[in-house]
Design a protein around this motif. Structure first.
Motif, PDB file in Angstrom:
ATOM      1  N   VAL A 101       0.865  -1.015   0.075  1.00 31.14           N
ATOM      2  CA  VAL A 101       0.010   0.019  -0.016  1.00 31.14           C
ATOM      3  C   VAL A 101       0.739   1.346   0.069  1.00 31.14           C
ATOM      4  O   VAL A 101       0.658   2.285  -0.798  1.00 31.14           O
ATOM      5  N   VAL A 102       1.643   1.147   0.612  1.00 30.70           N
ATOM      6  CA  VAL A 102       2.809   2.290   0.867  1.00 30.70           C
ATOM      7  C   VAL A 102       3.545   2.607  -0.555  1.00 30.70           C
ATOM      8  O   VAL A 102       3.777   3.751  -0.964  1.00 30.70           O
ATOM      9  N   PHE A 104       2.134   2.052  -3.358  1.00 34.26           N
ATOM     10  CA  PHE A 104       1.060   2.513  -4.373  1.00 34.26           C
ATOM     11  C   PHE A 104       1.153   4.241  -4.005  1.00 34.26           C
ATOM     12  O   PHE A 104       1.126   4.862  -4.703  1.00 34.26           O
ATOM     13  N   ASP A 105       0.793   4.493  -2.655  1.00 38.47           N
ATOM     14  CA  ASP A 105       0.779   5.803  -2.028  1.00 38.47           C
ATOM     15  C   ASP A 105       1.727   6.762  -2.520  1.00 38.47           C
ATOM     16  O   ASP A 105       1.682   7.888  -2.752  1.00 38.47           O
ATOM     17  N   LEU A 106       3.014   6.201  -2.225  1.00 46.18           N
ATOM     18  CA  LEU A 106       4.118   6.979  -2.615  1.00 46.18           C
ATOM     19  C   LEU A 106       4.763   6.959  -3.910  1.00 46.18           C
ATOM     20  O   LEU A 106       5.434   7.812  -4.210  1.00 46.18           O
ATOM     21  N   ASP A 107       4.014   6.327  -4.950  1.00 44.41           N
ATOM     22  CA  ASP A 107       4.270   6.172  -6.331  1.00 44.41           C
ATOM     23  C   ASP A 107       5.558   5.805  -6.701  1.00 44.41           C
ATOM     24  O   ASP A 107       6.268   6.258  -7.181  1.00 44.41           O
ATOM     25  N   VAL A 110       5.781   1.123  -8.191  1.00 45.03           N
ATOM     26  CA  VAL A 110       4.458   0.884  -8.079  1.00 45.03           C
ATOM     27  C   VAL A 110       4.290  -0.633  -8.672  1.00 45.03           C
ATOM     28  O   VAL A 110       3.552  -1.474  -8.423  1.00 45.03           O
ATOM     29  N   TYR A 185     -13.187  -0.035  -3.505  1.00 46.18           N
ATOM     30  CA  TYR A 185     -12.251   0.444  -4.519  1.00 46.18           C
ATOM     31  C   TYR A 185     -12.865   1.610  -5.296  1.00 46.18           C
ATOM     32  O   TYR A 185     -12.100   2.437  -5.674  1.00 46.18           O
ATOM     33  N   ASN A 189     -10.464   4.218  -4.556  1.00 48.16           N
ATOM     34  CA  ASN A 189      -9.393   3.462  -5.537  1.00 48.16           C
ATOM     35  C   ASN A 189      -8.535   2.717  -4.302  1.00 48.16           C
ATOM     36  O   ASN A 189      -9.030   2.003  -3.809  1.00 48.16           O
ATOM     37  N   ASN A 191      -6.573   3.229  -2.024  1.00 44.29           N
ATOM     38  CA  ASN A 191      -6.540   3.405  -0.571  1.00 44.29           C
ATOM     39  C   ASN A 191      -7.496   2.553   0.094  1.00 44.29           C
ATOM     40  O   ASN A 191      -7.362   2.267   1.417  1.00 44.29           O
ATOM     41  N   TRP A 194      -5.889  -0.061   2.644  1.00 50.51           N
ATOM     42  CA  TRP A 194      -5.735   0.234   3.817  1.00 50.51           C
ATOM     43  C   TRP A 194      -6.835  -0.200   4.791  1.00 50.51           C
ATOM     44  O   TRP A 194      -6.402  -0.820   6.149  1.00 50.51           O
TER      45      TRP A 194
END
Length: 216
Positions: A101-102, A104-107, A110, A185, A189, A191, A194
């Motif tokens: 997930v991190v 994805f979040d930080l791009d 990916v 989703y 999306n 997120n 989480w």
């Protein structure tokens, strides 16, 4: 599964719900590939190869390889730790899913996130193990449905009248998780993942308080 006590079945239901949630999110995001259902990915790999789609083939096989790596590494972890084996595998799965997930979040990297999720889902299946064999499969339901059908047949022919209920509960948990995961989703999306991390954290918290004694 019949030999597990009710607290373990409740835990298995929560983990299957999380697996269904994650798989639905991954399936939608990846356009029809799975992060926990490897029979589906194996079929997708064959179909992609026949269609002349090498990237689809590589994606499907990469997810299969990552899932298998999760099973291997979690099994080794169970053999290395002296006690509370289930807790260590739970922490491993939670950490891997959180890492994905991190990413994805930080791009950042990916492309690595989907196989890390598949690795976490493979590792999850090692949480319930007896005598070196998985006693409750948490991310795949074909065998569960077969056993449920067998128990229903037994109930209809004079056997245990409620032996099928636990298998139905496990299947419903994964199905409910996939429904909630799909809707979540589309709402927020990736997120949404989480939420699944939160489920694992809660299970870890309950397990750490000896809510569920280690029996395997």
């Amino acid at each position: 599964m019949q030999k597990h006590h009710r607290h373990e079945i409740a835990m298995a239901g929560a983990l299957s719900l999380a697996a269904g949630f994650v798989d639905a999110v991954g399936f939608i995001h990846l356009g029809g590939y799975f992060v926990s259902f490897m029979s589906g990915n194996s079929t997708r790999a064959g179909a992609a190869l026949a269609e002349g789609n090498p990237l689809g083939f590589m994606l499907a096989m990469g997810l299969v390889g990552a899932f298998t790596a999760g099973v291997i590494t979690a099994s080794i972890l169970r053999r290395l730790v002296p006690s509370r084996k289930r807790m260590w595998v739970l922490l491993y799965v939670t950490a891997a899913l959180g890492l994905a997930v991190v990413l994805f979040d930080l791009d950042v990297a990916v492309w690595l996130a989907p196989p890390v999720i598949a690795l976490a889902m493979g590792a999850e299946n090692v949480i319930f193990e007896r005598d070196g064999e998985v006693s409750i499969g948490l991310t795949y339901m074909t065998g569960t449905l077969v056993k449920m059908g067998q128990q229903m047949a037994a109930a209809l022919t004079g056997g245990n009248r409620l032996g099928w209920v636990r298998y139905l509960f496990l299947w419903l948990s994964l199905t409910l998780g996939s429904i909630v995961g799909g809707f979540t989703y589309f709402a927020i999306n990736l997120n949404a993942l989480w939420v699944s991390v939160g489920i694992f954290v809660l299970v870890v918290a309950f397990n750490s308080r000896s809510w569920m004694p280690e029996t395997n």
